[in-house]
Design a protein around this motif. Structure first.
Motif: not given
Lengths: 518, 518
Positions: A466, A469-471, B23, B35, B44, B46, B427, B431
């Motif tokens: 998650k 893959l999620n923003l 990814p 995972d 992550l 961007l 971001w 996050r």
């Protein structure tokens, strides 16, 4: 005068009069020379991916290359992803990469890197300038190479070649080799094969064959022989809309593409590559045609594609046959969608309200899956899209298209995750007051990867998946980001709100962004 | 289990437990394997420049590599600029670049490119994985190579090597070769030369020699012999502040650097490169030392730099000599600046209010010219900075440093033009709720290039030069951009406003951005 002046003059004598730029110290003489040439339009990008993406969009619409100004190896590295997309679109481009003075390279100063090694994967022509007098020939060769493949060229400009003196000279336009004509025997062979295979044959087209006239001629061939016609999965530019060919493209999902091409025994490539899966998947084939399909390359991107199609039609006696595939004008009886917004509704509203002669820049990825089909019957327009799979090209494509065609409305269909890669392009839209509507599909996820994860058998996502893959945490606020870069913007959560914002944006000039929350 | 599982296990057994990721489809099995490993922290970005810039900042502070997850050649291309900076900082890094399945490459699908050619200029180790069972050895080799040069390594992971089965195995940590010890004879020779040259000798240091203890030992050598001491122009990390060595760095302006080094006849390199101009300028020399200066490389970045310095001090009988260069605690008698804000006032306020044990990430470029000097007497802190001249590293460096050191305040000194290159990193700060204060020097221009234009003799700028050097139309609104990415922010136009915002930011946790309008 110096080498940098010669560079500008060589570009201008070849009618290359737009330079997308992100300069650094090693390019100061080039900047100073550009400053002496008011006839050169210089457009600043705040990141190099904006620069080459814009040059790509510009050349797709202007049918001539732009120059770019990039700073040393790392600056060009930032530009490579959109050079890659341009390469896959067969876009002419002349990248000018500044480098250290020739005699300074041996010191391995901090910005030194192997520019050639970086440039070659994304350029079919790479040339390091050797002396100030070598600037003119190098730029001329790059110009010719950009048009004759066509494709991306990169010229490395050492600082001392830019600042060193050159003798004044009378320049003339560089001779560009004519596009290659396809051999008449090959035309005859393909014509015979098409006659034999009927509806089990297909033309697979890309590049300049996807302009309105050659596509219509190809559609006459299809009508005369029963052959089918496809565009590649992704293409540099398609002229389309009601009254033109409604070109089927090869589908992205492998199973759909295999089904689409399963009855094709003969595939004629005209400026296109043989269709293969965008990615490999365990247990699925790479080629999208069946094993017994004969694939014949009739013409390659550097060939005269419209001429080839015309010759083939002539050989088949089809030049006056009524064309197949022509899209009728849309009937506008149905009302626009209403209620909670989703991706399909956004596509439908844009397709229904699309103005005549607009330019669509499509990087909608998973959200725009119905859009291409819906625009078959829209007023005539140009459709340019992400070609090489290197996301982050949509916003810059809009910049370039709008610079090339200031009198046409440019509409960017933009996935949110992809849009973030070159979000800086919004500032250039504001700086240049470009007539661009950017539609952000704000699904707040890398939606395509959710599908791909399921394709590899993962349905329950844990924390790490998650996170990657999620923003959604925090949600990107595109209205604030656009405002921060000088672009007016609005947010829509219902179809009615989207329609209102889109209609308002159509009624004004200049950049506007709509965050469509889906 | 599959190759991707083996990849994660090999990282984890070597204590590599942070993966900065962006990814794509070819990495879905890697994502699925991550995972299954909740002990791996996945962060992550961007945009890929955020990913490698963060990995750089992380490793500089954690003293161990992070892994990155990048998507095919174009995705890695976006990451190259900050790989370049990491390379220049000698930062250990393990980049894992997904690629098509081995058997799919021949089809030249749209995302296909020559990854090796792209990776080599910015990686000292590039390795393509051949089979699923090859994943473990390849990652182990990359891990060892990242620490033994140290530097940037890149491993290419074909999708079928990630999804293919491997036999379960008991993994153990990879053996890393010990840092090389410098030959005793070389130590003796340098000691003798230092004794002979006195104050006309200097130590030029970088890499691990710039930690507090080896720097203090080097300062004892300087006290004993009269030698001077310098850091490179840019360095990966310096431990500094009151009570530690106030390390002079080589100046960026060529004339100032030449003056700084004009009396040095013997330069001893300890993990540093010979000082050269960042760029070449017409009529000015490349090397910053005079022609008669002897330059001796005592130790290279892969050598045991602290051990070399200790051995040299021992040879000189200086291990207990009181060190030169130690910075006294600052005297806080003077008040903070007031009135209209300018770059120097911003630097002064940050330096005066700097909290103990903070981490400074410096990409202030021209605006921060007084800052380094002002922090000599600040409370002890770490200073990490842009090393390779590839701007767009500051915001990601903050991300990585904050992930490595969650209990320390991270302060980003950020030029506005440079900040735009990887603005997406804000971001990730939101996050991950990272404790970062970003200070934007909003001069709304590529200020350094104005100076460089004057250096090449251009004083009156025309329209094109202004278009390429100024960011003022429209002005970037950093407060809105930060808000758009979930980071709270405020704007200061006076010194009092800046002080108030900075003090407030120091008093809270989590990301905050201050747009300092100068």
């Amino acid at each position: 005068m110096n080498g940098a002046d010669r560079l500008c003059d060589t570009l201008l004598v070849n009618d290359v009069d737009v330079c997308f730029a992100n300069p650094g110290t090693s390019e100061m003489h080039f900047v100073a020379a550009l400053d002496r040439k008011p006839q050169m339009r210089c457009v600043l990008g705040l990141f190099e991916g904006v620069v080459t993406g814009a040059a790509d969009g510009y050349a797709r619409m202007a049918d001539k290359p732009a120059a770019t100004l990039l700073h040393c190896g790392p600056g060009m590295a930032n530009a490579l992803a959109n050079m890659h997309n341009a390469r896959r679109a067969w876009t002419p481009m002349i990248n000018v990469v500044g480098d250290h003075a020739t005699y300074h390279l041996k010191h391995d100063a901090p910005l030194t890197s192997d520019i050639e090694s970086l440039a070659r994967p994304m350029s079919h022509f790479v040339r390091r300038i050797a002396t100030p007098e070598d600037v003119g020939p190098a730029i001329g060769e790059a110009y010719a190479a950009s048009l004759s493949l066509p494709g991306v060229t990169t010229v490395i400009l050492p600082a001392d070649c830019a600042w060193g003196s050159v003798e004044p000279a009378e320049l003339s336009a560089t001779k560009v080799p004519a596009l290659k004509t396809v051999d008449a025997a090959a035309i005859r062979d393909v014509a015979a094969a098409l006659r034999k295979h009927g509806s089990r044959a297909a033309l697979m087209m890309s590049g300049l064959s996807l302009r309105a006239r050659p596509m219509e001629m190809a559609a006459r061939i299809c009508a005369a022989t029963g052959a089918q016609m496809f565009g590649q999965m992704s293409n540099g530019r398609i002229e389309r809309g009601a009254g033109r060919v409604a070109l089927p493209k090869v589908f992205y999902p492998v199973d759909m593409a295999l089904a689409q091409l399963k009855d094709i025994d003969l595939l004629i490539l005209i400026g296109a590559q043989a269709p293969v899966g965008f990615f490999a998947y365990p247990g699925k084939p790479g080629p999208l045609t069946h094993e017994g399909c004969t694939i014949t390359t009739l013409a390659k991107p550097g060939d005269n594609l419209p001429g080839t199609i015309a010759a083939l039609a002539d050989e088949l006696g089809a030049t006056l046959t009524a064309p197949a595939y022509i899209a009728p004008k849309r009937e506008d009886a149905s009302a626009l969608p209403t209620g909670t917004l989703d991706a399909d509704k956004v596509c439908t509203i844009v397709a229904k309200l699309l103005p005549e002669n607009s330019i669509i820049c499509d990087e909608s990825v998973s959200s725009g899956r119905v859009f291409y089909q819906q625009c078959h019957n829209a007023p005539q327009h140009d459709y340019i899209q992400l070609t090489g799979g290197a996301i982050g090209e949509g916003i810059p494509l809009c910049v370039g298209a709008a610079v090339a065609c200031p009198d046409r409305k440019v509409i960017g269909m933009q996935a949110d995750g992809s849009g973030m890669y070159t979000v800086q392009g919004l500032w250039t839209q504001a700086r240049e007051n470009l007539d661009v509507i950017t539609v952000i599909f704000a699904n707040r996820t890398y939606q395509i990867l959710h599908g791909e994860m399921r394709a590899v058998g993962v349905n329950d996502f844990g924390r790490n998946a998650k996170l990657m893959l999620n923003l959604d945490e925090p949600a990107l606020d595109w209205v604030s980001m656009a405002k921060g870069m000088g672009v007016e913007a609005g947010r829509a959560t219902t179809a009615e709100e989207f329609t209102r914002l889109f209609e308002a944006a159509l009624g004004r000039k200049g950049p506007f962004l709509i965050e469509a929350v889906i």
